[in-house]
Design a protein around this motif. Sequence first.
Motif, PDB file in Angstrom:
ATOM      1  N   ARG A   1      -1.449  -6.099  -8.129  1.00 18.87           N
ATOM      2  CA  ARG A   1      -2.280  -5.280  -9.015  1.00 18.87           C
ATOM      3  C   ARG A   1      -2.956  -4.160  -8.219  1.00 18.87           C
ATOM      4  O   ARG A   1      -3.372  -4.357  -7.071  1.00 18.87           O
ATOM      5  N   LEU A   2      -3.108  -2.987  -8.852  1.00 19.36           N
ATOM      6  CA  LEU A   2      -3.893  -1.917  -8.239  1.00 19.36           C
ATOM      7  C   LEU A   2      -5.266  -2.463  -7.886  1.00 19.36           C
ATOM      8  O   LEU A   2      -5.878  -3.170  -8.683  1.00 19.36           O
ATOM      9  N   ASP A   3      -5.739  -2.119  -6.685  1.00 17.97           N
ATOM     10  CA  ASP A   3      -7.008  -2.676  -6.242  1.00 17.97           C
ATOM     11  C   ASP A   3      -8.008  -1.592  -5.829  1.00 17.97           C
ATOM     12  O   ASP A   3      -9.102  -1.545  -6.348  1.00 17.97           O
ATOM     13  N   GLU A   4      -7.619  -0.747  -4.880  1.00 14.28           N
ATOM     14  CA  GLU A   4      -8.564   0.251  -4.380  1.00 14.28           C
ATOM     15  C   GLU A   4      -7.844   1.548  -4.063  1.00 14.28           C
ATOM     16  O   GLU A   4      -6.741   1.547  -3.515  1.00 14.28           O
ATOM     17  N   LEU A   5      -8.486   2.654  -4.387  1.00 12.15           N
ATOM     18  CA  LEU A   5      -8.068   3.977  -3.955  1.00 12.15           C
ATOM     19  C   LEU A   5      -9.049   4.348  -2.847  1.00 12.15           C
ATOM     20  O   LEU A   5     -10.195   4.703  -3.120  1.00 12.15           O
ATOM     21  N   GLU A   6      -8.602   4.184  -1.605  1.00 17.55           N
ATOM     22  CA  GLU A   6      -9.471   4.386  -0.445  1.00 17.55           C
ATOM     23  C   GLU A   6      -9.303   5.789   0.109  1.00 17.55           C
ATOM     24  O   GLU A   6      -8.180   6.237   0.348  1.00 17.55           O
ATOM     25  N   ILE A   7     -10.413   6.465   0.327  1.00 13.36           N
ATOM     26  CA  ILE A   7     -10.416   7.797   0.909  1.00 13.36           C
ATOM     27  C   ILE A   7     -11.194   7.699   2.211  1.00 13.36           C
ATOM     28  O   ILE A   7     -12.393   7.410   2.211  1.00 13.36           O
ATOM     29  N   TRP A   8     -10.518   7.935   3.330  1.00 18.50           N
ATOM     30  CA  TRP A   8     -11.098   7.702   4.651  1.00 18.50           C
ATOM     31  C   TRP A   8     -10.972   8.956   5.494  1.00 18.50           C
ATOM     32  O   TRP A   8      -9.880   9.472   5.688  1.00 18.50           O
ATOM     33  N   ALA A   9     -12.090   9.442   6.019  1.00 19.33           N
ATOM     34  CA  ALA A   9     -12.082  10.642   6.850  1.00 19.33           C
ATOM     35  C   ALA A   9     -12.465  10.328   8.296  1.00 19.33           C
ATOM     36  O   ALA A   9     -12.977  11.179   9.011  1.00 19.33           O
TER      37      ALA A   9
ATOM     38  N   GLU B   1      -9.265  15.818   8.574  1.00 20.45           N
ATOM     39  CA  GLU B   1      -8.131  14.984   8.204  1.00 20.45           C
ATOM     40  C   GLU B   1      -8.637  13.822   7.354  1.00 20.45           C
ATOM     41  O   GLU B   1      -9.622  13.166   7.704  1.00 20.45           O
ATOM     42  N   VAL B   2      -7.970  13.583   6.225  1.00 22.37           N
ATOM     43  CA  VAL B   2      -8.360  12.520   5.307  1.00 22.37           C
ATOM     44  C   VAL B   2      -7.134  11.663   5.018  1.00 22.37           C
ATOM     45  O   VAL B   2      -6.046  12.181   4.764  1.00 22.37           O
ATOM     46  N   GLN B   3      -7.334  10.357   5.094  1.00 22.17           N
ATOM     47  CA  GLN B   3      -6.290   9.407   4.727  1.00 22.17           C
ATOM     48  C   GLN B   3      -6.613   8.857   3.350  1.00 22.17           C
ATOM     49  O   GLN B   3      -7.743   8.448   3.093  1.00 22.17           O
TER      50      GLN B   3
ATOM     51  N   SER C   1       0.832  -1.207   0.000  1.00 21.27           N
ATOM     52  CA  SER C   1       0.000   0.000   0.000  1.00 21.27           C
ATOM     53  C   SER C   1       0.862   1.251   0.000  1.00 21.27           C
ATOM     54  O   SER C   1       2.019   1.222   0.393  1.00 21.27           O
ATOM     55  N   LEU C   2       0.241   2.329  -0.472  1.00 12.70           N
ATOM     56  CA  LEU C   2       0.837   3.659  -0.452  1.00 12.70           C
ATOM     57  C   LEU C   2      -0.183   4.559   0.224  1.00 12.70           C
ATOM     58  O   LEU C   2      -1.355   4.566  -0.169  1.00 12.70           O
ATOM     59  N   THR C   3       0.242   5.303   1.240  1.00 11.25           N
ATOM     60  CA  THR C   3      -0.688   6.111   2.023  1.00 11.25           C
ATOM     61  C   THR C   3      -0.183   7.540   2.168  1.00 11.25           C
ATOM     62  O   THR C   3       1.017   7.767   2.313  1.00 11.25           O
ATOM     63  N   ALA C   4      -1.127   8.467   2.151  1.00  9.31           N
ATOM     64  CA  ALA C   4      -0.826   9.872   2.429  1.00  9.31           C
ATOM     65  C   ALA C   4      -1.989  10.446   3.235  1.00  9.31           C
ATOM     66  O   ALA C   4      -3.106   9.915   3.224  1.00  9.31           O
ATOM     67  N   HIS C   5      -1.718  11.538   3.935  1.00  6.44           N
ATOM     68  CA  HIS C   5      -2.727  12.217   4.737  1.00  6.44           C
ATOM     69  C   HIS C   5      -2.798  13.673   4.304  1.00  6.44           C
ATOM     70  O   HIS C   5      -1.798  14.262   3.902  1.00  6.44           O
ATOM     71  N   GLY C   6      -3.991  14.237   4.397  1.00  8.75           N
ATOM     72  CA  GLY C   6      -4.178  15.646   4.076  1.00  8.75           C
ATOM     73  C   GLY C   6      -5.464  16.136   4.697  1.00  8.75           C
ATOM     74  O   GLY C   6      -6.176  15.382   5.370  1.00  8.75           O
ATOM     75  N   GLN C   7      -5.767  17.387   4.471  1.00 11.44           N
ATOM     76  CA  GLN C   7      -7.013  17.965   4.962  1.00 11.44           C
ATOM     77  C   GLN C   7      -7.901  18.275   3.774  1.00 11.44           C
ATOM     78  O   GLN C   7      -7.446  18.840   2.783  1.00 11.44           O
ATOM     79  N   ASN C   8      -9.192  17.920   3.911  1.00 12.12           N
ATOM     80  CA  ASN C   8     -10.112  18.229   2.829  1.00 12.12           C
ATOM     81  C   ASN C   8     -10.587  19.672   2.954  1.00 12.12           C
ATOM     82  O   ASN C   8     -10.154  20.409   3.848  1.00 12.12           O
ATOM     83  N   THR C   9     -11.470  20.077   2.082  1.00  8.26           N
ATOM     84  CA  THR C   9     -11.926  21.466   2.061  1.00  8.26           C
ATOM     85  C   THR C   9     -12.730  21.844   3.301  1.00  8.26           C
ATOM     86  O   THR C   9     -12.885  23.017   3.594  1.00  8.26           O
TER      87      THR C   9
END
Length: 133
Positions: A105-113, A94-96, A82-90
């Motif tokens: 294989r690429l499987d999921e682009l997960e956006i978790w708040a 905090e969003v991961q 996996s590759l993970t980053a954190h940021g702030q949404n508008t």
Amino acid sequence: MKPQQVLLPAPRPLASDERALLDALLAGPRSRPELIEQAATARVIGECSCGCPSVWLRADNDTPPLTTTASESPTGDPSYYSLTAHGQNTDGREVQVTLHVARGRLDELEIWAGEEGETTLPPTDGLRYSTDS
């Protein structure tokens, strides 16, 4: 009810904000050439039932798979990466953002708040990369 993948009737291209997040993760420290090649052909095949912006991906089968070792996996399973980053949404939340890779294989682009349901995506210019996803 636990969120589930909802398959789309037909694969669709990534939206511009989805593509930007994927590209930003692939510019981070855990990126690999095989994942960049897969991402170039990735299409969205499913969305999350909870209303969050997480999407499931599929790349062309002729792109090279990623091979990893157990020590490179955050779970100790060599078939998961996996590759993970954190940021702030508008909204200032905090969003991961995690790109899950299963069986090379690429499987999921997960956006978790922090909870299920709708959230906005974080801008890519403020992402902080995790080096031990």
